[in-house]
Structure formats: C-alpha cells, structure tokens
Design an enzyme around this catalytic site. Structure first.
Site, PDB file in Angstrom:
ATOM      1  N   ASP A   8       0.890  -1.165   0.000  1.00  0.00           N
ATOM      2  CA  ASP A   8       0.000   0.000   0.000  1.00  0.00           C
ATOM      3  C   ASP A   8       0.927   1.213   0.000  1.00  0.00           C
ATOM      4  O   ASP A   8       1.510   1.553   1.018  1.00  0.00           O
ATOM      5  CB  ASP A   8      -0.871  -0.050   1.265  1.00  0.00           C
ATOM      6  CG  ASP A   8      -1.657   1.237   1.502  1.00  0.00           C
ATOM      7  OD1 ASP A   8      -1.669   2.109   0.618  1.00  0.00           O
ATOM      8  OD2 ASP A   8      -2.264   1.354   2.587  1.00  0.00           O
ATOM      9  N   LYS A  70       2.961  11.171  -3.490  1.00  0.00           N
ATOM     10  CA  LYS A  70       1.906  10.468  -4.229  1.00  0.00           C
ATOM     11  C   LYS A  70       0.950  11.452  -4.903  1.00  0.00           C
ATOM     12  O   LYS A  70       0.391  11.165  -5.952  1.00  0.00           O
ATOM     13  CB  LYS A  70       1.146   9.582  -3.244  1.00  0.00           C
ATOM     14  CG  LYS A  70       0.067   8.729  -3.853  1.00  0.00           C
ATOM     15  CD  LYS A  70      -0.483   7.789  -2.805  1.00  0.00           C
ATOM     16  CE  LYS A  70      -1.642   6.986  -3.314  1.00  0.00           C
ATOM     17  NZ  LYS A  70      -2.108   6.035  -2.294  1.00  0.00           N
ATOM     18  N   GLU A 147      -7.160   0.507  -4.183  1.00  0.00           N
ATOM     19  CA  GLU A 147      -7.109   0.401  -2.721  1.00  0.00           C
ATOM     20  C   GLU A 147      -8.422  -0.098  -2.106  1.00  0.00           C
ATOM     21  O   GLU A 147      -8.399  -1.019  -1.279  1.00  0.00           O
ATOM     22  CB  GLU A 147      -6.689   1.742  -2.114  1.00  0.00           C
ATOM     23  CG  GLU A 147      -5.208   1.994  -2.335  1.00  0.00           C
ATOM     24  CD  GLU A 147      -4.790   3.445  -2.217  1.00  0.00           C
ATOM     25  OE1 GLU A 147      -5.587   4.257  -1.721  1.00  0.00           O
ATOM     26  OE2 GLU A 147      -3.668   3.766  -2.636  1.00  0.00           O
ATOM     27  N   ASP A 169     -12.964   5.363   1.699  1.00  0.00           N
ATOM     28  CA  ASP A 169     -11.515   5.399   1.935  1.00  0.00           C
ATOM     29  C   ASP A 169     -10.997   6.842   1.862  1.00  0.00           C
ATOM     30  O   ASP A 169     -10.845   7.403   0.777  1.00  0.00           O
ATOM     31  CB  ASP A 169     -10.842   4.511   0.861  1.00  0.00           C
ATOM     32  CG  ASP A 169      -9.329   4.452   1.000  1.00  0.00           C
ATOM     33  OD1 ASP A 169      -8.776   5.127   1.892  1.00  0.00           O
ATOM     34  OD2 ASP A 169      -8.701   3.715   0.209  1.00  0.00           O
TER      35      ASP A 169
END
Ligand code: AMP
Length: 536
Positions: A8, A70, A147, A169
C-alpha cells in the site's frame, strides 16, 4: 521461490504485507513500525534516507525532505536536490525500495514480485507512474489494484457470504468510495468515485491556516514563507488533528517558532474539536458528491448496502464518521484495520494471481470515462466509467474535411461533455489515410484497458489497413530509457543501502546495544455523422 509482497503505497504512510501460511501478514519496518512514513530525504552529505528516519529529521532539513509525493504521481513535477532532478515516480521508488528491503530482511528471502495499490480514482498517468516506480525499485509489478478493492478483499477473504459493501476510503491525500459485491468466489466492483485531491493533508492545512492566523494576531508576523517554521506548523497541525479524534480540545505549543529582532516568539494556542469541525466542514462535505455518484452509478439506495467499511487514517476523524453515518443511515464498521487492510488485500490478490491462495475472481472497473476529441470540442465517449476490466471497445469515425490524409487522436479521460473540460492523456496521429471526400474514410478507434487499469489506444484506417497504436503515457510519465537509467541508479543505491545496513549491524554488534534497524535506514478532430460514425 522468491516471495511476493503486497504494497500500500500511501500518501502519508505505506504498508507492506506478505503471505504466511496462506494468511496476509503485515511486515514491520526495520524501525519496528507497522507502517512506514512515505517520506524521502537527502542529507547534506548526499546520503538518502527514507521512512521514519526521514520524517524525524524533516524539521531541520525541510528543503531536502519530500513527503506526499503520491499527490504528484503522473504529473510533470520535478523535485530538485543539489542540482539533481527527480520525478515523483523516482522518489516513490525509493520508498518502495525501502519496503522491499525491510521485507527481505524480515522474511529472510529475496522479494521480486509485488502487487501495488492505487486509489481507485487514479488516472491512467498516475497508474502508469506507480507501475514505473515499482519497476525502478527492481520489483516485478504483477498487478496494480485499487485500494478499496484491496480493502474489500482483506475484509471479505474468509467470509465470502453474498453481500454489498461500501468502502469509504479517506487517506492522506486521496478520497475513494467504492461499492462492491462480495460473492462466494468473486468480488465485483459495482461503481467507484472519488477525488484525487482530498485527504488528511487538506485537514492539516486548515489547522495550519488557523495557527498562522493565531500567530499573526499575536505577534504581527507572517510565517508562511518561513520553511522551517512551516514544517513545524505542519507537524503540529497533524498532531493536533489526530488528538482531536479522541479529545474535545488540544493545545498547540511551539516554543521558539520565530525570531523578532533578538526576541524569540512562541506559539501557544488551543483548538477545540468544534472549531476544528468548522474549519474543515467543507472538506467533510466534499465527500458527499462522490458517495452519491457511486450509489447512483451502482443503482442502489443506502438500504441496499449491507456494510460500510471505513478505510484510511482520516476516517478516524469523528466528523467524517458522523457524515458517513448520516449519508448511509447506518453505523459504519471498523472491523478491519484501516492502516493495514489495503496492503493485506494486495498480497492476497498476489496470492490469487500466483495460485498460492484459493482462486477468487476480482472484477474491477475503470473509474473515469474514456474517449476522444471530435470537431467542435466534443468529447466522444468510447468507454463509460464503471466498465468492468479488462475491456476493449471500438468505434468507427470518419474525416471532417475533403482529402484529409491524417487525423490527430486526442485521448481524453473524464466526465465532461466538452473535450477541453476533460484531461488529455496523450495524442497521436494516424497518417496515410486514403484521399477521399469527407465522410468516406472509415477509421476505427479501439480502446483497451488492462487489469491494471492502464490504457492502450489504436486507430486503424479500414480502407488501407494502416494503423497506429499507443500505450498512453502522460507528460509526467517516463520513457523506457529513463526507467532503465533510474533502475540502474536505484540498484547502486540499494547496494549502498545494503552496505550501510551491514555497517550499522556490525556497529550495533560491537556496541552491543543498538538495534540494527534503528541504526540506519538508507537503507485529428472528429465530428459525429448521421449514421453514428464521426467525421474527422
Ligand atoms: P493513510 O493514507 O490511510 O495512511 O492516512 C493517513 C492520513 O490519516 C494522514 O493525513 C493522517 O494524519 C491521518 N490520520 C491518521 N490517524 C488519524 C487520527 N487518529 N485522526 C485523524 N486523522 C488521522
């Protein structure tokens, strides 16, 4: 056999897991944490540090420390240190390399294969950049998975009773909402929606703004240009935010935050949860649109959802939980660890792909519609959003002008009706079309999306058989040569890291007490025709 890991790669923290006796197991970092801060830093003597050690020195080395990389994946952002330039995927590769070497040290075996997760709402360029980061880190990326899908897999793996779940999420930098159906041997994504620029970092920024105002009011000074003070404020803001998830009030105390002449200036300010909720209400509200969209796309009402799973560190914020409770009219579940379930799901998916765990079909979808630009700034959709992957769709277009011998294909991703309102993933030309009156040539445009969500587009003149094909790579993506160069450099660093680690271990042995891990981690335009075809 070399081991496989699930990663992850988070905005704030990353996590790695492997399969141990058929079960997903989180691998602790060399420093002993269950997650690794996604932070990379370069010291003044050219040393590279990643993870906890990099986060720890961020205040004193703010200019050479990089976090939330990211957020820039797939963009053309360049990070510069001592004249050396790095793409976001190169910095991400350093994080992946650290996770890989920690995994190898923990498992005691070489790791080559990986499944890496990305937010469901990542665009093609962002996925490609993530895959490239894995390649640079020397990993064979078996699959890029979403994810929320990974989280659902971790959740549903041993309880495959038929049910519909929503995965909400909210991480450090991105927000995803997915609706999935879990069956006895299948997990199918029904719809996904989100926002690539909404996450815990934004909540931190609201608190930073509050602290800056408080300091300005008290001392008449603006600290927003002071990199060191800002680094301290960012850290304090995140800490205050986290405290407010469990307490109703917190105090931010930053002594010696700045100098006014020869006098040191301190910041001491309290923040209540109620005030924090006011400051961040717009961010919480911003989760509503994607939730509604995903429900509409799946054709479901809140009562049709059996469970709502909260994933990502920012779902610990009470106001976020309240909002979910209200939107879905039920108590959300927290029976999976939001920090670890994504990496666990990734390695389970790796196990499925390599046949080491029970076969299970995972059907994911494309998060955004894809198509091309046609005459008059029109977006001609070829693959609608939420189409199951892999997929392959074709449409026939034609020329817009007489005797036109080439067309430009502008590949677009997004939901707007106008071409310019969507994101261009890349352009290519198809040359050598047979000269003919407008509307006569037939140009077949085909879009394919693989199981990683990576897009390939081809155009073929059905008259001549001439064709052109591209794997989409945005401006921020790297060429094969650039990736090869970065891989070579990464290998050199990996060797240095290994030597450093060995030296640190020797050091720790000779000094008896020091823990090796803690010692050092360096380690053409188209238009629509009457018959449904498009004019170029
Ligand atoms: P993730 O990307 O899932 O690791 O989420 C990281 C984000 O979650 C960061 O912005 C953290 O500050 C935030 N976070 C972690 N724990 C908490 C907490 N207890 N309360 C609020 N935010 C948190």
């Amino acid at each position: 056999m070399a081991k496989l890991i699930g990663i992850d790669l988070g905005t704030t923290n990353s996590c790695v897991a492997f399969l141990e006796n058929g079960r997903a197991t989180v691998i602790p970092s060399a420093e002993g944490g269950r997650t690794t801060p996604s932070v990379v830093a370069f010291t003044k003597d050219g040393e590279r540090i990643v993870g906890q050690a990099a986060k720890r020195q961020a205040v004193t080395n703010a200019q050479r420390t990089f976090s939330s990389v990211k957020r820039e994946m797939g963009s053309d952002k360049i990070y510069t240190v001592d004249g050396k330039k790095f793409r976001p995927q190169e910095l991400s590769a350093m994080i992946l390399q650290k996770l890989r070497s920690d995994a190898e040290a923990y498992i005691g075996e070489k790791v080559t294969d990986a499944v890496i997760t990305v937010p469901a709402y990542f665009t093609d360029a962002q996925r490609q950049a993530t895959k490239d980061a894995g390649t640079i880190a020397g990993l064979n990326v078996l699959r890029i998975i979403n994810e929320p899908t990974a989280a659902a897999l971790a959740y549903g793996f041993d309880k495959m009773v038929s049910r519909k779940i929503m995965v909400f999420d909210l991480g450090g930098g991105t927000f995803d909402v997915s609706i999935l159906e879990i069956g006895s041997d299948m997990i199918e994504v029904l719809a996904t929606a989100g926002n690539n620029h909404l996450g815990g970092d934004d909540f931190d920024q609201c608190v930073v703004g509050y602290l800056l105002d408080a300091f300005r009011r008290e001392h008449g000074m603006d600290l927003s240009k002071d990199a060191v003070a800002m680094q301290r404020l960012n850290e304090a803001a995140e800490k205050a935010k986290i405290e407010l998830s469990t307490s109703r009030e917190t105090t931010v105390n930053l002594p010696f935050l700045a100098m006014k002449g020869a006098s040191p200036m301190h910041l001491e300010v309290s923040l209540t949860r109620a005030r924090f909720d006011e400051l961040t209400a717009h961010l919480v509200s911003a989760t509503r649109g994607p939730v509604q969209q995903a429900m509409d796309d799946a054709g479901l009402q809140p009562k049709d959802i059996d469970r709502v799973l909260l994933v990502g560190g920012s779902t610990r914020i009470p106001a976020v939980q309240d909002a979910v409770r209200k939107m879905m009219d039920r108590e959300p579940s927290r029976d999976i660890n939001p920090d670890e379930c994504v990496a666990m799901g990734a390695c389970l998916q790796g196990g499925v792909l390599t046949g080491t765990v029970n076969s299970l079909l995972l059907i994911d979808v494309t998060p955004l519609s894809l198509g091309i630009e046609t005459v008059g700034d029109v977006f001609a959709q070829i693959i609608p959003r939420n189409t199951p992957l892999p997929c392959h769709h074709s449409q026939v277009f034609t020329t817009a002008a007489h005797f036109q011998t080439s067309v430009e294909i502008n590949v677009l991703q997004g939901e707007r009706g106008s071409a310019s309102g969507n994101k261009s993933l890349g352009k290519f030309r198809l040359e050598g079309i047979r000269r003919a009156l407008r509307g006569i040539p037939q140009i077949e445009v085909t879009f394919s999306i693989d199981t990683n969500g990576i897009v390939q587009v081809s155009a073929k003149d059905l008259g001549t058989g001439r064709s052109q094909e591209i794997t989409i790579s945005g401006s921020g993506n790297m060429s094969r040569e650039e990736i090869d160069r970065a891989m070579r450099e990464a290998e050199i660093y990996a060797e240095q890291d290994r030597q450093n680690r060995e030296a640190a271990e020797k050091h720790s042995r000779s000094w008896g007490k020091r823990d090796a891990g803690a010692a050092k981690e360096e380690a053409g335009k188209f238009s629509e025709d009457d018959d449904g075809a498009m004019d170029v």
